[in-house]
Write a protein that holds these residues in place. Structure first.
Motif, PDB file in Angstrom:
ATOM      1  N   GLY A  18      38.848  11.406 -29.326  1.00  0.00           N
ATOM      2  CA  GLY A  18      39.059  10.002 -28.867  1.00  0.00           C
ATOM      3  C   GLY A  18      38.070   9.263 -28.332  1.00  0.00           C
ATOM      4  O   GLY A  18      38.021   8.437 -27.554  1.00  0.00           O
ATOM      5  N   PRO A  23      44.468  11.319 -20.673  1.00  0.00           N
ATOM      6  CA  PRO A  23      43.164  11.511 -20.660  1.00  0.00           C
ATOM      7  C   PRO A  23      42.700  12.826 -19.740  1.00  0.00           C
ATOM      8  O   PRO A  23      43.386  12.890 -18.932  1.00  0.00           O
ATOM      9  N   ASP A  52      38.020  14.041 -23.220  1.00  0.00           N
ATOM     10  CA  ASP A  52      38.909  13.475 -24.191  1.00  0.00           C
ATOM     11  C   ASP A  52      39.699  12.423 -23.713  1.00  0.00           C
ATOM     12  O   ASP A  52      40.380  12.504 -22.519  1.00  0.00           O
ATOM     13  N   SER A  53      39.574  11.172 -24.302  1.00  0.00           N
ATOM     14  CA  SER A  53      40.231  10.075 -23.835  1.00  0.00           C
ATOM     15  C   SER A  53      41.891   9.919 -23.850  1.00  0.00           C
ATOM     16  O   SER A  53      42.372   9.170 -23.420  1.00  0.00           O
TER      17      SER A  53
END
Lengths: 175, 604
Positions: free
Chosen positions: B49, B70, B74-75
């Motif tokens: 992401g 999140p 990793d968003s």
């Protein structure tokens, strides 16, 4: 190909020869010698076919590079002639009388890069862009994204999220 | 009138009537070429992401949509594609940092609902999700470079006989090349304990604006000289560039900014407190990264801050724990100079409990911050560990920094496999080289090399400097002379091969192969297996009153202890890490600020 370049060198100003592959060579040429060189290569050296004519925008140097790719079918050799022209006064010399197909390439370069080829047939007619009013789109200072945002309507209901702001909001809301 | 041929030729076409036609009656369902750029596929487990696909899209066809919470690196966002705008150019596939985004060769799809042509590949299930054919980037990422510029370092022969700094720092050319590899996704910001604005200061390098870079650094961290050299750089472990190449050298880029701004200029950029003095006083105990960061923030809020430091110079572990070849003292001094310029008073050589008591601080100051670090070495407590010739790493490192005479024998064993073990091993190696012209250090670590605690570069550089590191060896006894002139003094270290360190429940219970025994003949054994806080300075009464969490002072999310006048942070509370201590300092300062404002309000 080294032989050919050596053979031409006493009579033409050739620069920066690049032997890219066994069957592919590039060399810089000057504008005043282009026509004579193309004719000699076509009529005496067997380069009978114009593969393509295209351009590169060297915006930082203020130049367009015209690339004339010609091919000797018999010898299975392709030669690319690189010619640099001033980007602010973008004009090339038409070669449609040497290869009629060049007229189509020149019309395309006129439309996509804004390079003029005076005397080339139908060169100022629209080619593939209909009703284009903006800067020629293959120029590197053309902002594709801005053009697309101004020209095409955003479909309703779209929303995006910035990865960094999303993580900040969720993972360390305290700041 | 035409010839006979003109009349007959239409009939000759009939001869083709039984051949298979080359045209297709219904083109829907015809398979496209193997590398056709059709509808997207996204391996959502691989996707982080980062949004590079959205940034590069020249048609603004991509939105990042939250599909999960999140987490580090990793968003939780995934790209949604609007096929009303997509021109199928595949720049998004070419830029993808993990290689998760690809295109199937499916290109035909009929639906009367225009909104159906906007979906999240890999999340919204589509018939082409598992298609093998289609477009994917050939080979490695090409739009952003894969490798860092190599850092210039002192060669092992040039560095082993001295304490000169090893790493040279990036040149402008190197730094710009490295800054250009960053896609500015910002996934690193959450992972950095101090949430430094990493993509912003990397952008400042690219622009050549080092003043702006310095300003950005100081917004979140007053220790850029230090962190630009010795930060544990957790940010780099989540960098989007790491999946197909090396992560961005964030730590070296930070140092590059500060290398390019003189001390005077730094003072001009950072300035001095721009608020009226509050008339309130704050005491900080311990001039390490947590205490000095809190002091910096509090001074800039208008409070009068006094820092009490037991050692002769400020810096805490940054000075007395980290060897000079990793962090030169003058670099640390430049960071501290900016903090002092805020009006922070640092009283060095003042030990709490001896020179002044916490009770006095409680009485004389409006708030007290405890950031005392971890300055006592833990002992293995194996037989012989109290013999003369057994040293604690942390104590030895402090004495080396203070310029005290330390014993330097020809053969030294270090117990431990963390960075402190490497620090003391490499420091002793340098002293041995100076004294004897050769190195004689053996490090014995419980962990094997696959699970080693120290940073990889520390291990590599130790080997280069001629230090012997034996992995998976557990100390059993420190052997001493049983008779003679040196009776009782260290003679060697006896170790067994480690077969496992933790049991099935994850508890620390090392198991050994007793058959694989070694005795390392040395005159000194250094224990580097961990540190603890010297909490004796608290006194019995306060120790009793405070709440504790597994041997450490318990604090809330703001760093407030169970005592209203006392805050705590840094290594002593959260374990050893400079950047974590800086983050603690900021948190504590914010909390103290709120409390002092309420106090001032109440006293009106």
């Amino acid at each position: 190909m080294r032989d050919l370049i050596e053979k031409l060198t006493p009579r033409y100003t050739l620069g920066n020869a690049t032997y890219q592959r066994a069957d592919l060579t590039f060399v810089d040429v000057t504008r005043d010698e282009l026509r004579a060189l193309l004719l000699e290569l076509r009529d005496k050296e067997g380069f009978t076919h114009l593969v393509l004519l295209t351009a590169v925008d060297w915006i930082e140097e203020g130049k367009f590079q015209l690339t004339y790719m010609i091919n000797n079918r018999e010898a299975d050799q392709t030669l690319g002639l690189r010619l640099y022209i001033d980007r602010n006064d973008a004009e090339g010399d038409t070669i449609h009388d040497i290869w009629p197909t060049a007229a189509t390439y020149q019309r395309e370069l006129r439309e996509m890069f804004g390079i003029a080829f005076p005397g080339s047939p139908r060169v100022d007619e629209e080619f593939i862009l209909e009703g284009w009013t903006d800067m020629p789109p293959y120029r590197r200072d053309f902002d594709t994204l801005a053009y697309s945002q101004q020209t095409y309507v955003e479909r309703e209901g779209r929303e995006t999220h910035d990865p960094r702001a999303t993580m900040k909001h969720k993972m360390y809301p305290e700041g | 009138m035409g010839s006979l041929r003109d009349v007959l030729s239409p009939f000759t076409a009939w001869k083709h009537v039984i051949e298979t036609p080359v045209t297709i009656k219904n083109p829907i369902g015809r398979e496209a070429a193997d590398r056709y750029r059709g509808f997207h596929q996204n391996d959502t487990d691989k996707c982080i992401g980062c949004g590079s696909c959205e940034d590069i899209c020249q048609n603004a066809a991509i939105d990042m949509i939250p599909v999960d919470n999140p987490k580090d690196g990793d968003s939780g966002l995934r790209p949604q594609i609007d096929y009303g705008r997509c021109c199928w150019c595949a720049l998004c596939v070419d830029v993808c940092m993990t290689g998760s985004l690809t295109m199937s060769n499916e290109y035909t799809w009929v639906d009367s609902d225009p909104d159906a042509f906007r979906f999240i590949p890999g999340v919204d299930k589509m018939p082409w999700d598992d298609f093998e054919k289609g477009y994917e980037r050939q080979g490695d990422r090409m739009l952003s470079g894969l490798t860092r510029p190599e850092m210039a370092e002192l060669e092992p022969e040039a560095r082993i006989g001295n304490f000169d700094e090893i790493v040279a720092g990036y040149s402008r050319e190197q730094a710009v090349l490295e800054a250009d590899r960053c896609v500015e996704c910002g996934l690193c910001v959450a992972t950095c304990p101090a949430h430094m604005d990493i993509p912003d200061y990397i952008a400042a390098i690219r622009e050549g604006d080092y003043d702006l870079g310095t300003q950005i650094l100081y917004e979140t961290n007053p220790f850029s000289e230090v962190c630009g050299r010795v930060c544990t750089h957790k940010c780099e472990t989540v960098c989007a560039a790491q999946y197909e190449g090396e992560p961005i050298a964030i730590r070296w880029l930070k140092r590059h900014i500060i290398d390019n701004v003189s001390e005077e200029r730094r003072l001009e950029i950072v300035g001095t407190p721009q608020v009226l003095p509050t008339g309130q006083k704050v005491a900080v105990v311990g001039a390490g990264p947590a205490g000095l960061t809190a002091a910096y923030d509090l001074a800039r809020s208008g409070h009068a801050v006094t820092v009490f430091e037991a050692q002769d110079k400020p810096g805490g572990m940054m000075r007395y724990g980290i060897p000079e070849y990793r962090l030169p003292y003058d670099a640390l001094d430049r960071d501290i100079a900016v903090i002092k310029a805020q009006g922070v008073e640092i009283k060095t050589g003042t030990r709490i409990g001896t020179d002044i008591t916490l009770d006095q601080l409680k009485a004389d100051y409006d708030a007290t911050v405890l950031s005392i670090g971890l300055h006592l070495g833990r002992s293995t407590r194996v037989p012989g560990s109290d013999a003369p010739g057994v040293e604690a790493a942390i104590d030895l490192l402090r004495r080396i920094t203070a310029g005290e005479e330390v014993p330097v024998p020809k053969k030294v064993a270090v117990i431990g496999g963390g960075n402190v073990a490497m620090d003391i091993a490499r420091s002793m190696a340098r002293l041995q080289k100076q004294k004897f012209g050769e190195v004689g250090v053996t490090v014995t670590a419980l962990e094997d090399f696959d699970h080693f605690l120290a940073d990889k570069e520390e291990v590599t550089e130790s080997f280069e400097e001629g230090i012997e590191i034996l992995d998976a060896r557990g100390p059993q006894e420190i052997v001493t002379f049983k008779s003679g002139k040196r009776k009782g003094h260290v003679k060697g270290l006896r170790t067994w091969k480690v077969t496992s360190i933790f049991d099935e429940q994850g508890r620390f219970t090392p198991q050994y192969d007793e058959g694989d025994e070694m005795v390392h003949e040395v005159e000194m054994v250094v224990e580097a297996i961990g540190q603890m806080a010297d909490i004796s300075l608290l006194g019995d009464e306060l120790t009793e009153a405070l709440e504790w969490n597994r041997g450490r002072i318990a604090v809330d999310a703001d760093g407030h202890t169970s005592e209203p006048w006392l805050w705590g942070g840094g290594d002593a509370v959260h374990g050893p890490d400079v950047i974590h201590a800086v983050a603690d300092g900021h948190k504590i300062a914010a909390s103290v600020n709120v409390a002092l404002m309420a106090k001032a309000e109440a006293e009106k």
